[in-house]
Design a protein around this motif. Structure first.
Motif, mmCIF file in Angstrom:
data_model
loop_
_atom_site.group_PDB
_atom_site.id
_atom_site.type_symbol
_atom_site.label_atom_id
_atom_site.label_comp_id
_atom_site.label_asym_id
_atom_site.label_seq_id
_atom_site.Cartn_x
_atom_site.Cartn_y
_atom_site.Cartn_z
ATOM 1 N N ARG A 3 -19.914 14.549 17.538
ATOM 2 C CA ARG A 3 -21.022 13.606 18.446
ATOM 3 C C ARG A 3 -22.407 13.693 17.463
ATOM 4 N N ARG A 14 -19.902 17.198 25.827
ATOM 5 C CA ARG A 14 -19.338 16.163 24.996
ATOM 6 C C ARG A 14 -19.070 14.893 25.796
ATOM 7 N N ARG A 15 -19.133 14.853 27.106
ATOM 8 C CA ARG A 15 -18.660 13.930 27.770
ATOM 9 C C ARG A 15 -19.940 12.448 27.910
ATOM 10 N N ILE A 16 -19.434 11.430 28.225
ATOM 11 C CA ILE A 16 -20.347 10.333 28.753
ATOM 12 C C ILE A 16 -20.032 10.065 30.085
ATOM 13 N N PRO A 17 -20.924 9.651 30.656
ATOM 14 C CA PRO A 17 -22.306 9.185 30.284
ATOM 15 C C PRO A 17 -23.367 10.283 30.177
ATOM 16 N N ASP A 28 -23.728 14.013 33.090
ATOM 17 C CA ASP A 28 -23.045 13.658 34.247
ATOM 18 C C ASP A 28 -23.580 12.422 34.981
ATOM 19 N N SER A 29 -22.591 11.411 35.374
ATOM 20 C CA SER A 29 -23.219 10.383 36.144
ATOM 21 C C SER A 29 -23.624 10.788 37.558
ATOM 22 N N ARG A 30 -23.089 12.024 38.197
ATOM 23 C CA ARG A 30 -23.760 12.308 39.331
ATOM 24 C C ARG A 30 -25.176 12.603 39.546
ATOM 25 N N PHE A 69 -9.871 10.051 39.910
ATOM 26 C CA PHE A 69 -10.225 9.895 38.546
ATOM 27 C C PHE A 69 -9.096 10.369 37.862
ATOM 28 N N ARG A 92 -7.639 14.670 22.825
ATOM 29 C CA ARG A 92 -7.490 14.465 24.351
ATOM 30 C C ARG A 92 -7.054 15.854 24.866
ATOM 31 N N TYR A 95 -9.813 18.325 25.298
ATOM 32 C CA TYR A 95 -10.971 17.735 26.001
ATOM 33 C C TYR A 95 -10.295 17.970 27.673
#
Ligand SMILES: N[C@@H](CCC(=O)N[C@@H](CS)C(=O)NCC(=O)O)C(=O)O
Length: 292
Positions: A3, A14-17, A28-30, A69, A92, A95
């Motif tokens: 990345r 490493r995660r999105i968003p 983190d989306s939260r 999820f 994967r 991850y």
């Protein structure tokens, strides 16, 4: 992986968003949703009553922490061509910490399907049962709809994920009508919104590193049960997935729902914000990372 665009702004996560506002970086989306609500109150979408706020929060917890999820991700169809690519499956596995062999995915599917079907039934027979348009009975979609809908919407659009003889407009008409209604509202909102500019990674990094900080009043709670000192060198990582990708820096803020690290990129300070839930915060030891 790799990345490079995240690396350029000092992020190992490493995660999105991921969102940046100036040199404040939110992982983190939260925490992203929370900050957008707080910083741009004119466009806030969150519930206004205590009961509404509780439903909104419980929907977030249901989806992210209670495993909805994860169950949805176990419905990725084994026919997906990417599953034949060992580079993809080993990434994967790194991850998620679980096997991505087709056999394993197929073996997990019945249990995941049972959980997801139950989730459709739950919405159909509770929050949406009285025929309301939106989860909190509002005129327009709110954050509670967003918290609830994205797993269902994703599965609906992922070819081969949902067996239509079990889960369809016929069996769960209210849930499917809500998904369609939401997508119409989303299209209308996008059509009205200003056009977003796209930047390549290095231009974005350059702008971010030259920007100022968006937040001024960072809080540090000295009574926090973790017992960490302000300014301590710490390591932060998610405990549910992507746990091998960890960020280190100086602990500059700590509250009940947020941790902030100050890190350096090419001599420039950036501030990395994470939610508390689902994240481990520990003293950064010279020997390396703490275990999960
Ligand atoms: N709790 C996190 C979960 C984020 C997450 O699971 N992101 C996935 C995609 S949906 C991801 O980034 N996967 C990492 C990867 O593909 O490397 C959030 O709400 O932001």
């Amino acid at each position: 992986m790799p990345r490079p665009d995240l690396k350029a702004i000092g992020v190992n996560y490493r995660r999105i968003p991921v969102m940046t506002i100036g040199r404040d970086i939110y992982c983190d989306s939260r925490i992203i949703l929370r900050k957008l609500e707080e910083m741009f109150p004119d466009g806030a979408l969150g519930a206004t009553t205590a009961e509404g706020k509780a439903i909104q929060k419980f929907l977030e917890i249901w989806t992210v922490e209670a495993g909805l999820f994860v169950r949805a991700s176990q419905l990725i169809p084994t026919s997906m061509p990417l599953l034949n690519d060992p580079k993809f499956t080993s990434d994967r596995e790194d991850y998620s910490g679980r096997s991505w062999s087709k056999e394993k995915i197929a073996a997990n599917r019945p249990e995941a399907l049972a959980a997801i079907r139950n989730a459709f039934k739950f919405l159909e027979s509770t929050l949406l049962a009285d025929g309301r348009n939106w989860v909190l009975k509002t005129d327009k979609p709110t954050l509670a709809d967003i918290e609830a809908i994205w797993t269902f919407d994703w599965l609906n659009g992922l070819k081969g994920a949902l067996p239509r003889e079990l889960i369809s407009e016929k069996s769960y008409p209210k849930v499917f009508a809500w998904i369609a209604r939401f997508n119409n509202a989303l299209r209308a909102a996008k059509a009205q919104a200003p056009k977003a500019a796209s930047l390549d990674g290095s231009t974005a990094a350059d702008r971010i590193l030259k920007a100022s900080f968006a937040e001024e009043n960072l809080q540090f709670d000295p009574t926090d049960p973790l017992g960490l000192q302000e300014g301590a060198e710490v390591e932060v990582f998610p405990t549910d997935s992507g746990s091998r990708h960890r960020d280190r820096g100086k602990l500059i803020a700590l509250t009940g729902d947020e941790v902030v690290l100050s890190a350096q990129v090419k001599g420039t300070e950036v501030r990395l914000h994470f939610p508390r839930t689902g994240f481990r915060i520990g003293a950064a030891s010279a020997r390396g990372s703490s275990r999960l």
